[in-house]
Design an enzyme around this catalytic site. Structure first.
Site, short mmCIF file in Angstrom:
data_model
loop_
_atom_site.label_atom_id
_atom_site.label_comp_id
_atom_site.label_asym_id
_atom_site.label_seq_id
_atom_site.Cartn_x
_atom_site.Cartn_y
_atom_site.Cartn_z
N GLY A 212 39.75 62.17 9.27
CA GLY A 212 40.50 61.38 8.31
C GLY A 212 39.81 61.33 6.96
O GLY A 212 39.11 62.26 6.54
N SER A 213 39.98 60.20 6.27
CA SER A 213 39.54 60.11 4.88
C SER A 213 38.03 60.09 4.69
O SER A 213 37.55 60.18 3.55
CB SER A 213 40.15 58.86 4.23
#
Length: 608
Positions: free
Chosen positions: A294-295
């Site tokens: 993810g981020s």
């Protein structure tokens, strides 16, 4: 003589009285002979004793006065008497010498069925000393023509004495060892375990099996700090319970050496029960589990673009509308829908802005940068249980892959990959392989491999601090520790290759103190459920960031770091601002409009 003189008269004879010779009887002579013999024997005996005492005195003088004072150790093994029973497997300790694993001498109970006259009677007697034994199951094993049958592997001294008092012919004791783990579950996935014969079958017990089986020398000293390990496990466990998750993983690492101070994967198990523990409990999410990061990957993407010079901290990108690539759409979660500067893209975790930023770098350089960080290979840590990341091959790595991998989708790595890369991004730009072995503080610092410039690393530290003060990582802030970080939330991919709607990985990768980083703290919660007090959210900022805050608050003092006031020097080291909206400028649209295959994705690609 004169003629006619009379002849001389001779002197009268002297009469000597005759000598008196005593008359000795036969019995008196025999007695005298015996006395003479006894006197001779006493003289010989006294002389022999005198020589012995002289020799002893000479030896005492030699040892006490003439020797050089060195202890004399017998050279033959038969002459050595051990004070305690010798163990075959060496101990394992943490970086501070706290015992993590040790072997204790025990006794194993076995039988020779050929020597047992009545197996059923022997089984009934053994059951009186060892109540957990079932005579009905044991008796058949004591029959037959075998010569060796294990009855019990490990007996306590009291149990051994009770069995010994039974006096059963054919029942014997054998020297054995039992591996014990004083810290319980705390570091089970690091330590691993041993089988019934004392052979390492997982973790460092397996990795260093040959060394540990020597049983001599110094204990194996790990980089773990068991105090930090306990704190990390408790905080992770609370987050899993609160958000009704199926599991989680966490790691604390020294950014300058790569030493792992704590590593936790939940659920876990008792290390003494490794053979019977369920597979889910034995699974090490830190080094074997691979997940879309993810981020948290935006830290790497931003660092790459800044270091290669394709963007500047004062630059920006258009995030006013989603990116459409064939049948795929890249959008922002709660996006700002406007032009964003680089600090805003990072702090607000814009997928659109990050994808455009990495697209300028280009596919070949993007893949090469991630390869340099180790994101396409196994990490060289001292554990046999490691996983290979899931990433497109060089031939199949296309533009759509670069766009999605920029914000942590379309690639799956272990949590340890993320923590190791985070350390390299903030420590001045040097990649150190993770290690579970403690370094000697007197040794020179490890060299490592430079992956970004020092000035790029300093900029990333400012951006991470900005994310905690003004962005999605506010829940991780700890007064006086100047925490920096990056949150991440990624949907999980199901067995059918599509994203699962309500299954996500929520994570946070953090550093402290941000102006002079010492430690990385990474936490990942597997499938957290939204809660009422989190307003229905289960993202990294709501789930993992608060858990990281708890960890940093508790381990900071343990590691010798005390909260600091914000001085001018610290303020200067972390100075960065979120500028206002910049004038928009044209942004290059993705050049590829073909139907690109994105591994494990759906039509809509959106990270939260």
């Amino acid at each position: 003589m004169t003629a006619g003189a009379p002849p001389p008269v001779p002197p009268p004879p002297v009469l000597v009285p005759p000598r008196h010779v005593p008359v000795v009887s036969t019995s008196d002579g025999r007695r005298r002979s015996q006395l003479d013999t006894a006197r001779a024997r006493l003289a010989v005996g006294a002389g022999a004793f005198g020589l012995m005492f002289l020799a002893l005195a000479a030896r005492v003088v030699d040892v006490s006065l003439l020797a050089e004072g060195q202890p004399r150790v017998p050279t033959t093994p038969q002459a050595v008497i051990a004070a305690e029973p010798r163990v075959e497997r060496a101990s394992i300790v943490d970086r501070n010498g706290v015992l993590l694993a040790a072997s204790l001498p025990t006794a194993a109970l076995y039988a020779n069925p050929r020597e047992i006259a009545d197996p059923w009677e022997a089984a009934r007697k053994l059951a009186t000393a060892l109540p957990d034994i079932d005579p009905a199951l044991l008796a058949p094993r004591l029959e037959g023509d075998r010569q060796f049958v294990y009855i019990r592997r490990h007996l306590t001294p009291r149990e051994q004495d009770a069995v010994n008092r039974l006096g059963i012919p054919g029942v014997h004791f054998q020297r054995a060892e039992r591996r014990v783990y004083p810290q319980g579950h705390a570091a089970v996935h690091v330590l691993g375990g041993t089988d019934v014969d004392g052979h390492g079958i997982a973790g460092v017990e397996r990795q260093f099996d040959a060394r540990l089986r020597q049983g001599v020398g110094e204990p194996l000293r790990l980089s773990l700090d068991i105090r930090v390990q306990h704190v990390l496990r408790e905080a992770l466990g609370r987050a899993i319970t609160r958000f009704e998750a199926i599991g989680g993983a966490a790691v604390v690492m020294d950014v300058n050496t790569g030493e792992v101070l704590a590593m936790v994967s939940l659920p876990d198990h008792d290390p003494a029960e490794i053979a019977t523990a369920p597979a889910e409990a034995r699974f090490n999410r830190i080094t074997v589990g691979v997940y879309e990061p993810g981020s948290t990957f935006k830290l790497l993407s931003t660092g790459m673009a800044l270091d290669l010079g394709t963007t500047r901290i004062t630059g920006g990108y258009d995030a006013s509308r989603p990116i459409t690539y064939g049948r795929f759409t890249i959008s922002d979660f709660r996006g700002k829908n406007r032009w964003l500067t680089v600090p805003e893209i990072f702090a607000y975790s814009s997928n659109i802005g990050t994808a455009r930023m990495v697209l300028e770098v280009g596919v070949p350089r993007h893949r090469a940068f991630l390869e340099k960080l180790g994101m396409t290979r196994r990490l060289p840590i001292e554990l046999p249980e490691t996983a290979l990341p899931l990433a497109p091959s060089a031939r199949n790595w296309r533009e759509i892959n670069t766009l999605t991998i920029a914000y942590g989708h379309g690639i799956s790595v272990t949590p340890l990959h993320v923590a190791t890369a985070t350390a390299a991004m903030v420590n001045g730009g040097v990649l150190h392989p993770p290690t579970l072995l403690a370094r000697d503080p007197d040794d020179p610092p490890p060299l490592g491999e430079r992956v970004i410039r020092a000035d790029t690393s300093a900029t990333l530290r400012r951006l991470m601090r900005l994310t905690v003060t003004h962005g999605s990582g506010k829940g991780a802030d700890v007064p006086g520790y100047f925490v920096g970080g990056k949150t991440g939330t990624a949907q999980k991919v199901g067995s059918h290759g599509r994203y699962l709607r309500d299954a996500r990985i929520s994570s946070f990768t953090g550093i402290f103190p941000a102006h002079a980083p010492r430690y990385v703290v990474y936490l990942m919660i597997d499938e957290p459920k939204p809660q009422r007090d989190t307003h229905g959210f289960a993202t990294g900022g709501w789930v993992a960031a608060p858990a990281a805050k708890e960890v940093i608050e508790r381990i900071g003092p343990l590691l010798g770091l005390v909260p600091e006031p914000e001085t001018d020097a610290i303020r200067s080291a972390l100075a960065i601002t979120l500028p206002g909206q910049a004038p928009p400028r044209p942004a290059a649209a993705p050049t590829g409009q073909r139907q690109a295959a994105l591994p494990g994705s759906e039509r809509r690609v959106a990270a939260q």
